[in-house]
Design a protein around this motif. Sequence first.
Motif, mmCIF file in Angstrom:
data_model
loop_
_atom_site.group_PDB
_atom_site.id
_atom_site.type_symbol
_atom_site.label_atom_id
_atom_site.label_comp_id
_atom_site.label_asym_id
_atom_site.label_seq_id
_atom_site.Cartn_x
_atom_site.Cartn_y
_atom_site.Cartn_z
ATOM 1 N N LEU A 37 0.840 -1.197 0.000
ATOM 2 C CA LEU A 37 0.000 0.000 0.000
ATOM 3 C C LEU A 37 0.877 1.251 0.000
ATOM 4 O O LEU A 37 1.776 1.372 0.840
ATOM 5 N N GLY A 38 0.629 2.141 -0.957
ATOM 6 C CA GLY A 38 1.366 3.406 -0.986
ATOM 7 C C GLY A 38 1.872 3.730 -2.378
ATOM 8 O O GLY A 38 1.826 2.896 -3.278
ATOM 9 N N ARG A 39 2.311 4.972 -2.528
ATOM 10 C CA ARG A 39 2.853 5.400 -3.819
ATOM 11 C C ARG A 39 4.236 4.799 -4.008
ATOM 12 O O ARG A 39 4.954 4.596 -3.038
ATOM 13 N N LEU A 40 4.563 4.583 -5.289
ATOM 14 C CA LEU A 40 5.883 4.067 -5.621
ATOM 15 C C LEU A 40 6.494 5.065 -6.586
ATOM 16 O O LEU A 40 6.107 5.111 -7.756
ATOM 17 N N GLU A 41 7.359 5.903 -6.099
ATOM 18 C CA GLU A 41 7.897 6.946 -6.969
ATOM 19 C C GLU A 41 9.417 7.033 -6.815
ATOM 20 O O GLU A 41 9.903 6.984 -5.679
ATOM 21 N N PRO A 42 10.144 7.127 -7.939
ATOM 22 C CA PRO A 42 9.625 7.207 -9.303
ATOM 23 C C PRO A 42 9.150 5.837 -9.779
ATOM 24 O O PRO A 42 9.726 4.821 -9.393
ATOM 25 N N ALA A 43 8.126 5.852 -10.621
ATOM 26 C CA ALA A 43 7.588 4.593 -11.155
ATOM 27 C C ALA A 43 7.709 4.608 -12.669
ATOM 28 O O ALA A 43 7.758 5.671 -13.297
ATOM 29 N N ASP A 44 7.759 3.422 -13.252
ATOM 30 C CA ASP A 44 7.787 3.316 -14.721
ATOM 31 C C ASP A 44 6.385 3.395 -15.302
ATOM 32 O O ASP A 44 6.225 3.642 -16.497
ATOM 33 N N ALA A 45 5.404 3.127 -14.479
ATOM 34 C CA ALA A 45 4.023 3.217 -14.949
ATOM 35 C C ALA A 45 3.106 3.465 -13.766
ATOM 36 O O ALA A 45 3.380 3.027 -12.635
ATOM 37 N N HIS A 46 2.019 4.160 -14.045
ATOM 38 C CA HIS A 46 1.020 4.463 -13.016
ATOM 39 C C HIS A 46 -0.327 4.605 -13.688
ATOM 40 O O HIS A 46 -0.420 5.108 -14.809
ATOM 41 N N ALA A 47 -1.363 4.147 -13.052
ATOM 42 C CA ALA A 47 -2.720 4.364 -13.561
ATOM 43 C C ALA A 47 -3.680 4.518 -12.401
ATOM 44 O O ALA A 47 -3.447 3.988 -11.309
ATOM 45 N N SER A 48 -4.722 5.267 -12.664
ATOM 46 C CA SER A 48 -5.806 5.434 -11.703
ATOM 47 C C SER A 48 -7.087 5.074 -12.440
ATOM 48 O O SER A 48 -7.292 5.482 -13.590
ATOM 49 N N TYR A 49 -7.923 4.284 -11.780
ATOM 50 C CA TYR A 49 -9.145 3.841 -12.454
ATOM 51 C C TYR A 49 -10.280 3.768 -11.440
ATOM 52 O O TYR A 49 -10.095 3.280 -10.322
ATOM 53 N N THR A 50 -11.441 4.276 -11.861
ATOM 54 C CA THR A 50 -12.627 4.216 -11.007
ATOM 55 C C THR A 50 -13.590 3.187 -11.567
ATOM 56 O O THR A 50 -13.992 3.269 -12.731
ATOM 57 N N GLY A 51 -13.934 2.216 -10.754
ATOM 58 C CA GLY A 51 -14.844 1.152 -11.184
ATOM 59 C C GLY A 51 -16.295 1.598 -11.114
ATOM 60 O O GLY A 51 -16.609 2.683 -10.623
ATOM 61 N N TRP A 52 -17.188 0.737 -11.560
ATOM 62 C CA TRP A 52 -18.606 1.111 -11.591
ATOM 63 C C TRP A 52 -19.179 1.299 -10.198
ATOM 64 O O TRP A 52 -20.207 1.954 -10.015
ATOM 65 N N CYS A 53 -18.525 0.722 -9.187
ATOM 66 C CA CYS A 53 -19.019 0.892 -7.808
ATOM 67 C C CYS A 53 -18.680 2.279 -7.267
ATOM 68 O O CYS A 53 -19.142 2.652 -6.192
ATOM 69 N N GLY A 54 -17.860 3.035 -8.024
ATOM 70 C CA GLY A 54 -17.506 4.393 -7.610
ATOM 71 C C GLY A 54 -16.182 4.465 -6.862
ATOM 72 O O GLY A 54 -15.718 5.557 -6.516
ATOM 73 N N ASP A 55 -15.569 3.300 -6.606
ATOM 74 C CA ASP A 55 -14.289 3.281 -5.907
ATOM 75 C C ASP A 55 -13.135 3.369 -6.904
ATOM 76 O O ASP A 55 -13.233 2.883 -8.025
#
Length: 146
Positions: A37-55
């Motif tokens: 759990l937590g940010r990994l920086e610097p990272a080679d890739a990152h994405a944020s996605y919101t599912g249909w449940c709103g999370d």
Amino acid sequence: MDRLDRLVSELQNEIDEKERAIYSARVLEQARNPTNLGRLEPADAHASYTGWCGDTMEVWIHLQGGAIRQASFMTDGCGPAVACGNMVTTLVVGMTPDEANQVQPQDVIRALDGLPEESAHCAELAVTTLRRALAGLQPRDAAAAQ
Ligand code: FES
């Protein structure tokens, strides 16, 4: 132990018992003590996605030698989402991006010793976010990480 402490303790035991009846020991362990759990920086890739449940879930990936060396996640979702985020970012370590792209929600659910049907979409949220992060890997990044 005073009356209030006893009441809180009984309540906690009741909650624990109900959770154990619904979720596997592995789900509870991953949800309560997520290691990725937590940010990994610097990272080679990152994405944020919101599912249909709103999370929403975020995934970070760090490559080394053409393979995923480390992955991490964050989510504002439910307990099973934390367990799924932690499990998917554990499963992909050591995989190439192509191999990680093959990971299915069912693989995450299996590794968690099962999930209730109503939480299956939490595994989909984790896998979709992972795939979006992998899709964001630039050839330049992949080559640099060789
Ligand atoms: Fe939204 Fe679990 S309910 S991720």
